[in-house]
Design an enzyme around this catalytic site. Sequence first.
Site, mmCIF file in Angstrom:
data_model
loop_
_atom_site.group_PDB
_atom_site.id
_atom_site.type_symbol
_atom_site.label_atom_id
_atom_site.label_comp_id
_atom_site.label_asym_id
_atom_site.label_seq_id
_atom_site.Cartn_x
_atom_site.Cartn_y
_atom_site.Cartn_z
ATOM 1 N N ASP A 142 0.832 -1.204 0.000
ATOM 2 C CA ASP A 142 0.000 0.000 0.000
ATOM 3 C C ASP A 142 0.867 1.255 0.000
ATOM 4 O O ASP A 142 2.022 1.222 0.435
ATOM 5 C CB ASP A 142 -0.860 0.069 1.272
ATOM 6 C CG ASP A 142 -1.794 -1.105 1.402
ATOM 7 O OD1 ASP A 142 -2.166 -1.677 0.368
ATOM 8 O OD2 ASP A 142 -2.139 -1.444 2.552
HETATM 9 N N1 URA Z 1 -1.149 -5.928 4.007
HETATM 10 C C1 URA Z 1 -1.638 -4.662 4.006
HETATM 11 O O1 URA Z 1 -2.658 -4.384 4.615
HETATM 12 N N2 URA Z 1 -0.950 -3.738 3.325
HETATM 13 C C2 URA Z 1 0.205 -4.002 2.651
HETATM 14 O O2 URA Z 1 0.772 -3.096 2.045
HETATM 15 C C3 URA Z 1 0.674 -5.308 2.664
HETATM 16 C C4 URA Z 1 -0.031 -6.263 3.351
#
Ligand code: URA
Length: 236
Positions: A102
């Site tokens: 993310d």
């Molecule tokens: N899980 C999440 O919630 N975000 C990420 O970036 C990776 C795994």
Amino acid sequence: MVRLQKFLAAAGVASRRKAEELIRQGKVTVNGRRAVLGTKVQPHKDIVKVEGKVVAPEEKVYLILYKPRGVVTTRRDPQGRQTVMDLIGNIGAVVHPVGRLDYDTEGLLLLTNDGDLTYKLTHPRFEIDKTYQVLVKGQPTEEDLESIRQGLLLEDGWTAPARVSLLKGGRGKSWLEMTIHEGRNRQVRRMWAKLGYPVLKLRRTKFAFLTLGRLKPGDYRHLTRTEVKKLQALVR
Ligand code: URA
């Protein structure tokens, strides 16, 4: 052995369909002999020529990047935000991220132009472990940790059993380490939110056996040949 049209496409000569056309038109030779559709080649061994010019096989590139927070894991962002490609710059190959992190997540991101390996490493069948350090608001109970270990029901179904342990607690915040082998969208954040603990910070520290080591946010390095072989062995 790979199909000639696949070899030509990977080498950037033409699309697979166009490459088939070139083969049909008799413009491609392998070790001096005119190739036909169905011909297979050994990259780095056979000499492939198109209209008399030697075609070099595509070099595979494998990198790990310490993705900082505030960077998108795509090749291009319609909103003009900084992307992981901006951090890597021109490395002479078009690499793609293996899975994604993310915008607000930092940590280890693997990038490669090896489409076959990317497909396998992200396929649920191979259950590749990903480890995260998570800072959550609140202090999860042992019962909560047990729910994470057993599996939680999210909107898109039950999560697979995960590993989790408390690293450091205190002052209404807790650092935890967890390892999952699934790769659902925003999975870690959704798991903690489901239990009532908003994620404040999320950092991926490990992908399979690969760790961040000495990389700092924004840094990247090429994998060693041994590391690449080890990754390939995981999905054989
Ligand atoms: N899980 C999440 O919630 N975000 C990420 O970036 C990776 C795994």
